[in-house]
Design a protein around this motif. Structure first.
Motif, PDB file in Angstrom:
ATOM      1  N   TYR A  31       0.806  -1.217   0.000  1.00 50.34           N
ATOM      2  CA  TYR A  31       0.000   0.000   0.000  1.00 50.34           C
ATOM      3  C   TYR A  31       0.845   1.276   0.000  1.00 50.34           C
ATOM      4  O   TYR A  31       0.471   2.267  -0.634  1.00 50.34           O
ATOM      5  CB  TYR A  31      -0.948  -0.010   1.204  1.00 50.34           C
ATOM      6  CG  TYR A  31      -1.915   1.135   1.223  1.00 50.34           C
ATOM      7  CD1 TYR A  31      -2.713   1.430   0.117  1.00 50.34           C
ATOM      8  CD2 TYR A  31      -2.048   1.939   2.354  1.00 50.34           C
ATOM      9  CE1 TYR A  31      -3.602   2.491   0.136  1.00 50.34           C
ATOM     10  CE2 TYR A  31      -2.936   2.995   2.380  1.00 50.34           C
ATOM     11  CZ  TYR A  31      -3.711   3.270   1.271  1.00 50.34           C
ATOM     12  OH  TYR A  31      -4.585   4.315   1.294  1.00 50.34           O
ATOM     13  N   PRO A  41       3.689   2.253  -1.508  1.00 49.19           N
ATOM     14  CA  PRO A  41       4.045   2.835  -2.808  1.00 49.19           C
ATOM     15  C   PRO A  41       2.842   3.487  -3.513  1.00 49.19           C
ATOM     16  O   PRO A  41       3.003   4.453  -4.263  1.00 49.19           O
ATOM     17  CB  PRO A  41       4.562   1.645  -3.616  1.00 49.19           C
ATOM     18  CG  PRO A  41       5.028   0.680  -2.590  1.00 49.19           C
ATOM     19  CD  PRO A  41       4.082   0.848  -1.434  1.00 49.19           C
ATOM     20  N   ARG A  42       1.641   2.984  -3.253  1.00 49.70           N
ATOM     21  CA  ARG A  42       0.441   3.596  -3.839  1.00 49.70           C
ATOM     22  C   ARG A  42       0.241   4.993  -3.249  1.00 49.70           C
ATOM     23  O   ARG A  42      -0.083   5.931  -3.983  1.00 49.70           O
ATOM     24  CB  ARG A  42      -0.767   2.697  -3.558  1.00 49.70           C
ATOM     25  CG  ARG A  42      -2.033   3.116  -4.215  1.00 49.70           C
ATOM     26  CD  ARG A  42      -1.932   3.228  -5.713  1.00 49.70           C
ATOM     27  NE  ARG A  42      -1.484   1.993  -6.324  1.00 49.70           N
ATOM     28  CZ  ARG A  42      -1.840   1.576  -7.511  1.00 49.70           C
ATOM     29  NH1 ARG A  42      -2.682   2.288  -8.228  1.00 49.70           N
ATOM     30  NH2 ARG A  42      -1.354   0.468  -8.012  1.00 49.70           N
ATOM     31  N   TRP A  89       6.302   4.527  -8.923  1.00 47.69           N
ATOM     32  CA  TRP A  89       5.723   3.935  -7.717  1.00 47.69           C
ATOM     33  C   TRP A  89       4.654   2.906  -8.047  1.00 47.69           C
ATOM     34  O   TRP A  89       4.539   1.887  -7.383  1.00 47.69           O
ATOM     35  CB  TRP A  89       5.180   5.010  -6.785  1.00 47.69           C
ATOM     36  CG  TRP A  89       6.289   5.787  -6.149  1.00 47.69           C
ATOM     37  CD1 TRP A  89       6.576   7.107  -6.322  1.00 47.69           C
ATOM     38  CD2 TRP A  89       7.307   5.269  -5.283  1.00 47.69           C
ATOM     39  NE1 TRP A  89       7.701   7.445  -5.603  1.00 47.69           N
ATOM     40  CE2 TRP A  89       8.164   6.331  -4.957  1.00 47.69           C
ATOM     41  CE3 TRP A  89       7.571   4.019  -4.741  1.00 47.69           C
ATOM     42  CZ2 TRP A  89       9.264   6.177  -4.112  1.00 47.69           C
ATOM     43  CZ3 TRP A  89       8.658   3.872  -3.909  1.00 47.69           C
ATOM     44  CH2 TRP A  89       9.488   4.943  -3.600  1.00 47.69           C
ATOM     45  N   ARG A  90       3.895   3.133  -9.091  1.00 46.22           N
ATOM     46  CA  ARG A  90       2.872   2.165  -9.486  1.00 46.22           C
ATOM     47  C   ARG A  90       3.507   0.868  -9.995  1.00 46.22           C
ATOM     48  O   ARG A  90       3.017  -0.222  -9.705  1.00 46.22           O
ATOM     49  CB  ARG A  90       1.948   2.753 -10.540  1.00 46.22           C
ATOM     50  CG  ARG A  90       1.028   3.812  -9.981  1.00 46.22           C
ATOM     51  CD  ARG A  90       0.113   4.398 -11.050  1.00 46.22           C
ATOM     52  NE  ARG A  90      -0.561   5.563 -10.560  1.00 46.22           N
ATOM     53  CZ  ARG A  90      -1.645   5.557  -9.803  1.00 46.22           C
ATOM     54  NH1 ARG A  90      -2.177   4.419  -9.420  1.00 46.22           N
ATOM     55  NH2 ARG A  90      -2.201   6.677  -9.410  1.00 46.22           N
ATOM     56  N   ASN A 145       5.266  -1.070  -7.109  1.00 47.92           N
ATOM     57  CA  ASN A 145       4.302  -1.524  -6.128  1.00 47.92           C
ATOM     58  C   ASN A 145       4.270  -3.049  -6.012  1.00 47.92           C
ATOM     59  O   ASN A 145       3.967  -3.588  -4.954  1.00 47.92           O
ATOM     60  CB  ASN A 145       2.922  -0.990  -6.537  1.00 47.92           C
ATOM     61  CG  ASN A 145       1.875  -1.193  -5.489  1.00 47.92           C
ATOM     62  OD1 ASN A 145       2.067  -0.796  -4.353  1.00 47.92           O
ATOM     63  ND2 ASN A 145       0.780  -1.796  -5.875  1.00 47.92           N
TER      64      ASN A 145
END
Length: 155
Positions: free
Chosen positions: A24, A26-27, A131-132, A135
């Motif tokens: 979560y 990185p989201r 980041w996505r 993740n």
């Protein structure tokens, strides 16, 4: 109920919490990076909220879950050696892969913690896309670790 089953159950629960947080966080970083394209005052307000959530997630869930995962993992390791009467399983390929996975997850945890500090200071250069995509890193590591432990290949 025996100690090994208790340790295994507690280890699994702690790892679930640790992994959930690392999946979560990185989201939240991606959402934070997306705020840079927004106008003031919404940008500052949203980044303030996101950065509070990031810090709390790391401090209240991820860090304690990591510590508990390690404690219960070491306990499991010790109990297995006691049950087998030997530490020889520690040299099996599946266990070596599992331990390398632990090192990789610890490294990823450290990277996320260091990144939170950069984001909080406004010095992060990572994009929302980065980041996505990143993740999924802990999940890919977990796949290898779980399959290694459940299959005990090479044993």
């Amino acid at each position: 109920m025996n100690a090994y089953d208790l340790a295994r159950g507690l280890h699994i629960l702690a790892v679930i919490a640790w992994m959930s947080g690392m999946l979560y966080l990185p989201r939240l970083y991606a959402y934070d990076a997306e705020q840079n394209a927004k106008a003031e005052p919404l940008k500052v307000e949203m980044q303030g909220l996101l950065r509070t959530w990031q810090a709390r997630l790391l401090r209240i869930i991820i860090n304690p879950a990591m510590i508990l995962s390690l404690i219960f993992g070491v306990w499991l390791f010790w109990l297995r050696a006691q049950m087998l009467g030997s530490w020889s399983f520690a040299h099996e390929p599946w266990m070596m892969v599992k331990l390398l996975g632990v090192v990789a997850l610890l490294g990823w945890h450290g990277f996320l913690a260091a990144s939170r500090k950069k984001i909080a200071n406004g010095t992060s250069t990572r994009s929302s896309k980065f980041w996505r995509l990143s993740n999924e890193v802990p999940f890919l590591i977990a796949i290898v670790m779980v399959l290694s432990v459940t299959l005990e290949w090479g044993a």
